[in-house]
Design a protein around this motif. Sequence first.
Motif, mmCIF file in Angstrom:
data_model
loop_
_atom_site.group_PDB
_atom_site.id
_atom_site.type_symbol
_atom_site.label_atom_id
_atom_site.label_comp_id
_atom_site.label_asym_id
_atom_site.label_seq_id
_atom_site.Cartn_x
_atom_site.Cartn_y
_atom_site.Cartn_z
ATOM 1 N N TYR A 176 0.814 -1.116 0.026
ATOM 2 C CA TYR A 176 -0.150 -0.009 -0.008
ATOM 3 C C TYR A 176 0.600 1.361 -0.065
ATOM 4 C CZ TYR A 176 -3.268 3.589 2.316
ATOM 5 O OH TYR A 176 -3.985 4.692 2.133
ATOM 6 N N CYS A 177 1.873 1.220 0.821
ATOM 7 C CA CYS A 177 2.884 2.283 0.879
ATOM 8 C C CYS A 177 3.618 2.581 -0.381
ATOM 9 C CB CYS A 177 3.707 2.271 2.372
ATOM 10 S SG CYS A 177 3.039 2.448 3.658
ATOM 11 N N PHE A 178 3.983 1.363 -1.026
ATOM 12 C CA PHE A 178 4.704 1.652 -2.186
ATOM 13 C C PHE A 178 3.918 2.253 -3.226
ATOM 14 C CE2 PHE A 178 6.391 -0.303 -6.245
ATOM 15 C CZ PHE A 178 7.510 -0.007 -6.058
ATOM 16 N N GLN A 237 -6.173 -1.350 -5.347
ATOM 17 C CA GLN A 237 -5.951 -0.194 -6.232
ATOM 18 C C GLN A 237 -7.063 0.918 -6.065
ATOM 19 O OE1 GLN A 237 -6.134 -3.362 -7.049
ATOM 20 N NE2 GLN A 237 -5.681 -4.074 -9.096
ATOM 21 N N SER A 238 -8.146 0.654 -5.396
ATOM 22 C CA SER A 238 -9.227 1.504 -4.996
ATOM 23 C C SER A 238 -8.775 2.381 -3.867
ATOM 24 C CB SER A 238 -10.515 0.913 -4.738
ATOM 25 O OG SER A 238 -10.846 0.478 -5.695
ATOM 26 N N VAL A 239 -8.261 1.830 -2.866
ATOM 27 C CA VAL A 239 -7.576 2.519 -1.778
ATOM 28 C C VAL A 239 -6.306 3.346 -1.951
ATOM 29 C CG1 VAL A 239 -8.818 1.002 0.000
ATOM 30 C CG2 VAL A 239 -6.300 0.551 -0.625
ATOM 31 N N VAL A 240 -5.477 2.981 -2.830
ATOM 32 C CA VAL A 240 -4.287 3.551 -3.246
ATOM 33 C C VAL A 240 -4.765 4.953 -3.942
ATOM 34 C CG1 VAL A 240 -2.340 3.478 -4.842
ATOM 35 C CG2 VAL A 240 -2.824 1.630 -3.253
ATOM 36 N N MET A 241 -5.740 4.809 -4.911
ATOM 37 C CA MET A 241 -6.307 5.696 -5.809
ATOM 38 C C MET A 241 -6.938 6.814 -4.984
ATOM 39 S SD MET A 241 -9.102 5.658 -8.886
ATOM 40 C CE MET A 241 -10.331 4.685 -7.904
ATOM 41 N N LYS A 268 5.881 8.376 5.481
ATOM 42 C CA LYS A 268 5.432 8.420 6.972
ATOM 43 C C LYS A 268 3.721 8.368 7.181
ATOM 44 C CE LYS A 268 6.380 11.744 10.493
ATOM 45 N NZ LYS A 268 7.275 13.032 11.015
ATOM 46 N N GLU A 269 3.352 9.221 6.374
ATOM 47 C CA GLU A 269 1.862 9.382 6.525
ATOM 48 C C GLU A 269 0.995 8.114 6.069
ATOM 49 O OE1 GLU A 269 -0.014 12.369 4.029
ATOM 50 O OE2 GLU A 269 0.354 13.937 5.482
ATOM 51 N N ASP A 270 1.805 7.524 5.358
ATOM 52 C CA ASP A 270 1.115 6.276 4.753
ATOM 53 C C ASP A 270 1.102 4.934 5.661
ATOM 54 O OD1 ASP A 270 -0.069 7.618 2.626
ATOM 55 O OD2 ASP A 270 1.482 6.969 1.242
ATOM 56 N N THR A 309 -7.959 5.765 8.343
ATOM 57 C CA THR A 309 -9.194 6.218 8.223
ATOM 58 C C THR A 309 -9.878 5.789 6.608
ATOM 59 O OG1 THR A 309 -8.905 8.146 9.221
ATOM 60 C CG2 THR A 309 -10.584 8.307 7.839
ATOM 61 N N TYR A 310 -8.970 6.050 5.481
ATOM 62 C CA TYR A 310 -9.322 5.762 4.282
ATOM 63 C C TYR A 310 -9.418 4.227 3.983
ATOM 64 C CZ TYR A 310 -7.827 10.295 2.777
ATOM 65 O OH TYR A 310 -7.652 11.957 2.813
ATOM 66 N N VAL A 311 -8.787 3.228 4.454
ATOM 67 C CA VAL A 311 -8.731 2.014 4.378
ATOM 68 C C VAL A 311 -10.057 1.408 5.253
ATOM 69 C CG1 VAL A 311 -7.719 -0.407 4.359
ATOM 70 C CG2 VAL A 311 -6.316 1.753 3.998
ATOM 71 N N TYR A 312 -10.044 1.865 6.364
ATOM 72 C CA TYR A 312 -11.078 1.277 7.308
ATOM 73 C C TYR A 312 -12.565 1.594 6.557
ATOM 74 C CZ TYR A 312 -14.213 0.810 11.347
ATOM 75 O OH TYR A 312 -15.212 0.431 12.253
ATOM 76 N N ILE A 313 -12.678 2.933 6.029
ATOM 77 C CA ILE A 313 -13.936 3.395 5.856
ATOM 78 C C ILE A 313 -14.373 2.661 4.289
ATOM 79 C CG2 ILE A 313 -15.363 5.060 4.950
ATOM 80 C CD1 ILE A 313 -14.043 7.212 6.902
#
Length: 267
Positions: free
Chosen positions: A55-57, A136-140, A201-203, A208-212
């Motif tokens: 996810y971070c990459f 792909q969706s959560v990364v986008m 560092k943020e990722d 929040t994003y992945v959970y929701i």
Amino acid sequence: IFQVIPTIWAIYFSFTDIALYGKKLFEYHFIGLSNYEKLVRDELFWNSFTVTFEYCFYSLLLRFSLGFIAALYITSKLFKGKPLIATLLIIPYALPGTVIPYMWISMLDTKYGTLNKVLMLLGFPPQSWLYDRAMQSVVMVNSWSGYVLAMLILASALKSIPDEYYEVCEIYGASRLFRFFKVTLPLIKWPLVLSLILIFKEDIDDFTYVYILTEGGPNYRTEILSLYAYHKAFAFYELGVGCAVGLLIMIIVFILTLAQIKISRIM
């Protein structure tokens, strides 16, 4: 004080068998490294570890690329309407973090989502974005809202480059590619590295994003470390194990923060 004290308690709890139910909520015991041994033996932990760095990459690549392109655009002399475009580009970063995922959920809906309607107009079949293409969706979504960080850092760095360097290049007939690779990039190398560290560092502790969007599913394909810690602590009531994962994330963030401080001093 509101951050230090909870952090100290979380570190202590990671070495105990505290649970969020029953007697162990109050009568917990010090168990040393047992929680960390559980993590080493847990396949889901290693899955979450792999998913987190995946996810971070991908988020790093997309956020950095979009931010760099946007920074080049708003600092270039070739394009018009830059103040208006720059204002529009900052909007995703200004939206509340809990609003963005819900907005994208409606856009990514399989039957009624805007994205699938566009695909069907172009002759492509609709996609089950939050199931078949969950990562792909959560990364986008993360990249759409987070590229602004890199854009602001790099735009500031590009603006700080004296015009004299480019004027000399024009006198000697240097091409735009030569100016970009031999003048621009060397002069903003440390802001480039800093933006990469800040994005990572943020990722690394995103939640929040992945959970929701997916809650870590389907089948743990988007369960990053922060979600794994949440599920351990509040779904399986193993608060000690959840705190152990949180401590590991904190160590990674601390190392990245040290790198950030060092680079900031160089700049």
